[in-house]
Design a protein around this motif. Structure first.
Motif, mmCIF file in Angstrom:
data_model
loop_
_atom_site.group_PDB
_atom_site.id
_atom_site.type_symbol
_atom_site.label_atom_id
_atom_site.label_comp_id
_atom_site.label_asym_id
_atom_site.label_seq_id
_atom_site.Cartn_x
_atom_site.Cartn_y
_atom_site.Cartn_z
ATOM 1 N N THR A 300 -3.477 13.594 22.845
ATOM 2 C CA THR A 300 -2.844 13.234 24.112
ATOM 3 C C THR A 300 -3.927 13.086 25.181
ATOM 4 O OG1 THR A 300 -0.828 14.419 23.535
ATOM 5 C CG2 THR A 300 -1.192 13.932 25.866
ATOM 6 N N ARG A 315 -1.466 9.404 19.670
ATOM 7 C CA ARG A 315 -1.086 9.437 18.261
ATOM 8 C C ARG A 315 0.212 8.683 18.045
ATOM 9 N NH1 ARG A 315 -0.105 15.108 15.223
ATOM 10 N NH2 ARG A 315 1.295 15.319 17.014
ATOM 11 N N HIS A 316 1.179 8.863 18.932
ATOM 12 C CA HIS A 316 2.454 8.157 18.781
ATOM 13 C C HIS A 316 2.341 6.708 19.235
ATOM 14 C CE1 HIS A 316 4.156 12.013 17.857
ATOM 15 N NE2 HIS A 316 3.780 12.509 19.027
ATOM 16 N N SER A 317 1.488 6.448 20.220
ATOM 17 C CA SER A 317 1.308 5.067 20.662
ATOM 18 C C SER A 317 0.701 4.232 19.560
ATOM 19 C CB SER A 317 0.413 5.038 21.910
ATOM 20 O OG SER A 317 1.004 5.768 22.964
ATOM 21 N N LYS A 319 1.051 4.776 16.347
ATOM 22 C CA LYS A 319 2.024 4.546 15.272
ATOM 23 C C LYS A 319 3.007 3.450 15.618
ATOM 24 C CE LYS A 319 1.798 9.241 13.417
ATOM 25 N NZ LYS A 319 2.527 10.491 13.161
ATOM 26 N N ARG A 320 3.206 3.228 16.922
ATOM 27 C CA ARG A 320 4.147 2.173 17.307
ATOM 28 C C ARG A 320 3.541 0.784 17.203
ATOM 29 N NH1 ARG A 320 5.022 5.952 21.740
ATOM 30 N NH2 ARG A 320 6.899 7.166 21.366
ATOM 31 N N LEU A 379 5.393 15.740 22.221
ATOM 32 C CA LEU A 379 6.438 14.787 22.602
ATOM 33 C C LEU A 379 6.684 14.890 24.103
ATOM 34 C CD1 LEU A 379 8.893 15.385 19.621
ATOM 35 C CD2 LEU A 379 7.010 13.731 19.796
ATOM 36 N N ASP A 684 -4.820 10.266 11.863
ATOM 37 C CA ASP A 684 -4.701 8.817 11.975
ATOM 38 C C ASP A 684 -6.014 8.186 11.546
ATOM 39 O OD1 ASP A 684 -3.654 6.367 12.447
ATOM 40 O OD2 ASP A 684 -3.089 6.737 14.528
#
Length: 1389
Positions: A300, A315-317, A319-320, A379, A684
């Motif tokens: 983050t 990390r989530h960005s 994956k999108r 999250l 990742d």
């Protein structure tokens, strides 16, 4: 003392006419702004700033008393003339700063509050409010001229500003609550305004004004000093740090100095991002800033923008992102995932990675502490959604995350805040519940460490420990990653301290500390730092990675790289922890952390564990530090010596050049210029880079992708492995090569998961025999070491395929049962068991990759026939045309057309090629009725001569003549002969001539074969062919040409030749053999068939066969043999004497050249030592591929010249024949080059090498020694013992002198004949131990002879030793006593 020289002097405070008229009319002046603004705008206030190159300078001055704004002017340094006058700006202050790079000029502005009492509005604004009518262009121009605004564009911008002021005044409460605001405007060199940014208002709601602007030397950060009043009405100075990125200004830091009336700051010119401040009260501080990105262990990223904190879970960005390319574009700041609204600007912050949920602590500029906690893991977007559910957003603008303000219970922080000089410098989490604050105490050289117990549920932070005694000033700190705990603290000199919960402070050993200060520091991941089972404890010595301001990347005390611009760690994921860093060469390097910890790490010193009771327990005395420095120097010297020896061993056994290139290609990749690493999210395969423009991009280094592919393959996730390999453009061979030959047993599972026909075809078409995972392979450096794999029962791999992974044969593709053939067969079997029609493309590719174009085309033909017969089901399966088009993607249509013709399938050829292009050709083939002749014609068209010959020979007796002519033209006589014998090696289906293959046909073939061999100058083979054909006369002619006289007479007798014919044959052969140097054979022919003893004796004497001549001569010894022996002895003595003289002359010249070379090298070394320049050995180019390393030392500074020489020495002799021309034409170039190449050019650059080579060539050969031995024996037999003795002794003198010269050459070889490093060896040594070590290795090898030189000297010695030429009775007698006199004969010179 240097005095200043006045170059020019001009009035600085100038008052234009328009401004004077306006001042006289009473317009201008801002009332009601307070005493602060009146003091800043006092008459005569002037601000001066220089452009970075000194070409221009700018001033901001108040031209008239009570002027509303200062005037900005740009001056020329050379002429002191006014270059430009700035665009008018209301409230312009005399605080200006020019960017050092010269791009823009920045000025401070204090905007007057709209609607304040006494504030007059411009005339245009008043008219607009009364009549609500916009004045026309002429009225705008007149009003602009009246107000002194010269630019129309500037006037339009001023109108927009006034319109905004009217809207703000018309807003509810706007006229009462508005206060004066500050901003920074951007001006170009021509004076035009070009944007700017607003400075946040004072926290207490009062007025604030900008007093100073200061740019950092790299033009990246702008320091702004503001004066304002605090909540108690006391003056305070606010220092703000601004940064521009992606066309937006960010407030990166804010520090408040309470009870301070004035503050001045300036950037250090040498130390990067070091800001000096001094207050009016005499307080001096140094503030060290860092560009390190704030990223959590979960990936983050937090971006500080004043009181706003931008959070983006990378990390989530990532994956999108759609995995469609090697790089993905992330959402750049100021856009983010979640924005947190703080009550005050953020001073410092720290992520907590110890708990199950991510937490963030932020220390604000007002001294408060804020806490943000995610609802789950990282999250943050879900955290905002939960907050909105509990508390709806009722404020204007986008909803933001609200922090939890903690109540501080810290006496140490309270005491520091009471003095007004304590500022929280850094923060780091000790564990999941404890936070460590590093407080800077004013101008003191010590710091304060405060440990707080954070309780988010209670909303409080309570002090647990405080260390204030003797804590030095700190440069950086970081938390140790979980599962460990504690904080690493770094002093300005690079020394690391470990802080543990409870206030325990201990120093780390020298091997774990940095050699210099590193403003960016990241702790080593706990999993990587922990020693593995059986691993040495030295692996855990280093505690952190650090990057200095000079671009040096350290792991503890060991330097990993130089020229580094940024770095980041991936704590966990496939393959373990990885270190990534960018360099000034715009490259991104990826290295496993385990390899960094294991490489070159010796056992460190004993680690001390001490409590932080006082500085005397962990500060080293000066004497102890000196001893430690001496020990480190000795250890470094020992390591250099060991590295030197290791480099020499590596150079003697170099790895292939492909190893280094492959490793560099996987571990290093190019990036955009000036791109910086932001983060590498755990788990990742992508690395997030920030471009110079400010936008973010995600790249996927292959060093991270390949371990992920290996992990997916080990886990049986073939679809995921395929997706990673395909989207990242990897060589698809890695899916097969990893843990080969395991794939052969997993082909069914692979096809089950990767079920797309085209994807399987892509995999098969990419197959190559070379292994990407074997040592030296393309991806071997990045793939994890895999244990040996086992195959399921029933799967066998040939030995040739098993060794491919380590052998890497270049011609492995041609070997049957190679990797490509095995994989294609395994995948093809798996596909055929499922649905042969659905996977037509993949099956065709499997045949084509193995070179089985015939099988592939047969499959296409069968599919076409099934379509015509209606047997193929229509369910999305590819048609025959689809399969054919797929083959044409990677096989040319000509190749397929020839393959179809090679199958003799004309219908298939019609499908492959456009019938209109080859219609006539196909019709011509179809017109031939006989299938064997049709195939012969097709094979002739395809230039398959062997098959064409087989079909033609099988066509019938009437085509034998054509077959014989074809075999003669194409060199297929041996095949035709085998066909006549009934052997069909190529086409077993053919039937030979059978009973019609009579003996006459065989004789014709043998005779024709003999003619072919005779034309190729294979005379003996031709003779044997003629013998097989029964043509003895032709066989005698062939053997005659080959010089085989025995076979000639044997066949002559068999052929029935008469005595006269045999005599003529013997005379011809004797002459030819004598001319060819075969005297013994010629003499034997003369005796046996011509019965001429005199001629035979003369031939034997001429050939040096003295013993045979004595045997044959009988009574002709005195008349024939003796004169010839005397002539031969005289010639031998003369030649030996000349060679002795040559050896002495060339040897002396060689020693002279060697001495001259040594003297010049010594003189050059002395001159370079005096001048301080690097020696030639240091300048050595160890990567020279065409010359040796030592040769570049000598011939590069050669004492010779190629254009001046004083003579020449001929190798063949001392010929004085002048140059001439024949027929007016120049001698051919080839002859001239040959004659020039056989001469030693005195003074030439290669004279030393040529002399050495010629001296070695003067060694007597074995034939010469044997002939001299026989000649001495004959002279002794004839009664000439002195002559025999003299001949043997002269030869012995030549042998001895030449052997001494050869030994001298071996001891002091010329540079061109000495040992030298190849390019790969020199590169390996330089990479392992540096260029200096490579030069030292080259210098040591220069004194050793090369392998070719040693072999030549040894061969010459063996030739002399093996020949029998020394007769003991002819040896020189031993030395007599001093009184005796002995005639020793001629001595060697």
């Amino acid at each position: 003392m240097q005095e200043w020289e006045l170059l020019s002097e001009v009035p600085l405070l100038q008052q234009p006419a328009a401004a004077a008229a306006q001042a006289g009319a009473g317009s201008g002046g801002v009332h009601g702004s307070g005493d602060l603004q009146q003091a800043l705008l006092a008459p005569g206030s002037v601000g001066v700033t220089w452009r970075g190159d000194g070409r221009y300078f700018a001033t901001a001055s108040l031209d008239t008393p009570g002027a509303a704004a200062a005037t900005l002017r740009v001056w020329d340094r050379e002429t002191a003339e006014l270059h430009a006058e700035g665009e008018a700006a209301a409230g312009l202050l005399p605080a200006v700063a020019w960017q050092p790079n010269g791009r823009h000029l920045y000025a401070a502005v204090c905007k007057p509050a709209a609607g304040l009492p006494g504030a007059e509005q411009p005339p245009s604004q008043q008219e607009g409010q009364q009549g609500h009518q916009r004045p026309d262009e002429s009225e705008q121009a007149l009003q602009a001229a009246a107000e002194g605004i010269q630019h129309v564009g500037a006037w339009k911008r001023e109108l927009r500003r006034r319109q905004q002021q009217r809207e703000a005044a018309a807003a509810p409460g706007g006229a009462d609550s508005a206060a004066a605001a500050s901003c920074v405007l951007l001006f170009e060199r021509n004076g035009l305004q070009h944007g700017g940014f607003d400075v946040p208002p004072a926290a207490a709601g009062g007025a604030s004004a900008i007093e100073q602007l200061a740019w950092s030397p790299d033009s990246e950060f702008l320091a702004v000093v503001l004066a304002e009043d605090d909540e108690d009405g006391l003056p305070q100075q606010v220092l703000q740090l601004w940064h521009r990125s992606n066309w937006r200004w960010y407030l990166k830091s804010e520090r408040r100095s309470r009870c301070c009336s004035a503050l001045h700051c300036w950037w250090d010119a040498a130390a990067p991002l070091l800001l000096h401040t001094v207050s009016a009260e005499g307080t001096y501080q140094q503030l060290q800033f860092s560009r390190q990105a704030t990223v959590s262990g979960r990936g983050t990223a937090a971006v500080v923008d004043g009181s706003a904190l931008l959070l983006t879970p990378l990390r989530h960005s990532g994956k999108r992102l759609a995995m469609a390319a090697d790089a993905g574009v992330l959402v750049p700041p100021p856009m983010c995932g979640v924005t947190a609204a703080m009550p005050a600007p953020v001073s410092c912050l720290a992520f907590c990675d110890h708990g199950e949920r991510e937490a963030l602590a932020a220390v604000l500029s007002d001294g408060s502490l804020a806490l943000l906690t995610a609802v789950e893991d990282d999250l943050w977007e879900e955290t905002l959604e939960e907050q909105l559910e509990q508390q709806p957003w009722d404020r204007p603008g986008t909803p933001m995350l609200l922090p939890q303000l903690l109540s501080l219970d810290s006496p140490a922080l309270g005491a520091a805040a009471a003095t007004g000089s304590g500022t929280v410098q850094m923060a780091a989490w000790v564990d999941a519940e404890r936070l460590l604050l590093v407080v800077c105490i004013g101008s003191s050289s010590s710091a304060l460490l405060v440990e707080l117990a954070v309780d988010g549920g209670a909303g409080a932070a309570r002090e647990m420990a405080a260390v204030s005694s003797g804590v030095p000033r700190l440069l950086a700190c970081c938390s140790r990653p979980p599962p460990g705990s504690g904080v690493l603290l770094q002093q300005h000199g690079g020394t690391l301290l470990a802080y543990s919960a409870g206030g325990l402070l201990q120093p780390l050993p020298a091997a774990a500390s940095f050699p210099c200060g590193c403003s960016q520091m990241v702790a080593v991941p706990a999993e990587a730092a922990a020693p593995a089972d059986g691993a040495p404890a030295a692996k855990s010595a280093a505690a952190a990675f650090g990057l200095s301001s000079r671009g040096q990347l350290y792991l503890g005390a060991r330097q990993l790289a130089t020229g580094v611009t940024s770095f980041a760690l991936r704590n966990s994921g496939p393959g373990g922890a990885y270190l990534l860093y960018t360099t000034r060469q715009h490259t991104l390097h990826t290295q496993p952390v385990d390899s960094c910890l294991a490489a070159g790490g010796g056992p460190p010193g004993s680690q001390q564990t001490m409590a932080a009771a006082g500085p005397e327990q962990w500060q080293q005395p000066a004497a102890q530090a000196a001893q430690q420095a001496q020990a480190q120097a000795q250890q470094k010297q020992q390591q250099q010596q060991q590295g030197f020896m290791a480099s020499m061993r590596a150079a003697m056994r170099p790895t292939g050049p492909a190893n280094g290139a492959a490793a560099a290609g996987v571990m290093v990749r190019s990036v955009e210029q000036n791109a910086l690493l932001v983060a590498v999210p755990p788990g990742d395969v992508q690395a997030v880079l920030q471009m110079p423009r400010g936008n973010l991009e995600a790249v996927r280094p292959r060093a991270l992708v390949l371990p992920a592919v290996a992990a997916a393959l080990d886990g049986g996730d073939f679809a995921g492995a395929w997706q990673l390999a395909a989207t990242n453009r990897l060589d698809l061979n890695v899916l097969v090569d990893y843990r080969w030959p395991r794939f052969l047993g997993q082909a069914d599972a692979f096809v089950e998961q990767v079920s797309d026909d085209q994807e399987l075809a892509d995999l098969l078409s990419a197959l190559a025999e070379a292994s990407t995972a074997a040592p030296g392979g393309l991806y071997a450096a990045a793939l994890p070491l895999a244990p040996p794999s086992t195959l399921p029962a029933g799967v066998e791999v040939p030995e040739a395929a098993q060794g491919q992974q380590g052998e890497q044969e270049a011609d492995a593709g041609a070997a049957a049962g190679g990797k490509v053939a095995l994989v294609c067969a395994a995948v093809r079997d798996a596909l055929e068991r499922r649905d042969k029609a659905r996977y037509l493309r993949a099956i065709l590719t499997s045949h084509a990759q193995c070179g089985q174009l015939g099988a592939a085309l047969a499959l296409v033909k069968r599919a076409k026939e099934e379509e015509l017969q209606g047997q193929r089901q229509e369910g999305g399966a590819p048609t025959a045309e689809d399969g054919l088009r797929h083959l044409l993607l990677f096989i040319t249509d000509d190749t397929l057309y020839q393959a179809a013709l090679g199958m003799y399938e004309l219908e298939l050829a019609y499908m492959v090629k456009d019938p209109g292009e080859y219609l006539l050709e196909l019709q011509a083939f179809a017109a031939v009725q006989d299938p064997r002749l049709r195939r012969h014609k097709i094979d002739m068209h395809l230039r398959r001569w062997d098959r064409a010959l087989c079909h033609l020979a099988a066509a019938g007796e009437e085509h034998f003549a054509a077959a014989l002519e074809l075999a003669r033209d194409k060199g297929l006589m041996r095949l035709l002969l085998q066909l006549q014998e009934g052997e069909l090696p190529f086409l077993l289906v053919l039937v030979c001539l059978g009973g019609r293959c009579n003996e006459e046909r065989r004789r014709q073939v043998h005779a024709a074969y003999g003619e072919v061999l005779e034309g190729r100058n294979l005379q003996e083979d031709a003779g044997l062919a003629y013998v097989a054909a029964g043509q003895l006369d032709d066989a005698i002619r062939a053997y005659h040409a080959a010089g085989q006289w025995r076979m000639c007479f044997a066949l002559a007798s068999k052929a029935g030749w008469g005595a006269e014919a045999r005599r003529r044959l013997a005379a011809e052969l004797a002459d030819e053999l004598a001319a060819a140097g075969r005297a013994a054979d010629a003499a034997q022919l003369t005796l046996e068939y011509l019965h001429n003893v005199d001629t035979a004796v003369l031939l034997l004497a001429h050939g040096g066969e003295w013993r045979e001549a004595l045997r044959v001569a009988q009574d002709l010894v005195d008349t024939v043999v003796a004169p010839r022996a005397a002539q031969a002895a005289a010639a031998a003595l003369e030649e030996i004497g000349e060679n002795i003289e040559r050896v002495g002359k060339y040897w002396a010249r060689l020693r002279q050249l060697r001495q001259r070379r040594d003297d010049m090298e010594a003189a050059l070394a002395a001159a370079e030592a005096e001048s301080g320049l690097p020696s030639r050995q240091q300048q050595l180019d160890v990567f020279d591929d065409t010359a040796s390393v030592v040769d570049s030392l000598v011939s590069g500074l050669s004492v010779y010249t190629e254009h001046t020489h004083t003579g020449a020495t001929s190798v063949a002799g001392s010929s004085s024949t002048p140059a001439s021309t024949v027929g007016g034409k120049r001698k051919p170039r080839k002859t001239r080059n040959k004659s020039q190449g056989s001469r030693i050019r005195q003074g030439g650059p290669k004279e030393e090498e040529q002399l050495a080579q010629h001296l070695l060539g003067l060694a007597p050969s074995a034939d010469t020694c044997g002939e001299v031995g026989q000649l001495a024996e004959l002279l002794l037999l004839l009664g000439h013992a002195p002559d025999a003795t003299l001949l043997q002794q002269r030869l012995a003198a030549l042998v001895q002198q030449q052997a001494s010269a050869a030994a001298d050459i071996l001891a002091h070889p010329p540079p061109a004949l000495a040992l030298a490093l190849t390019r790969q060896q020199a590169a390996a040594v330089a990479a392992a131990a540096g260029p200096a070590a490579a030069a030292a290795v080259a210098a040591s090898l220069a004194a050793l002879p090369g392998a070719a030189l040693q072999q030549r000297v040894a061969a010459a010695e063996a030739a002399v030793r093996e020949a029998h030429w020394k007769w003991d009775i002819l040896r020189e007698a031993p030395a007599a006593p001093p009184t005796a006199q002995e005639d020793g004969g001629a001595a060697a010179p």
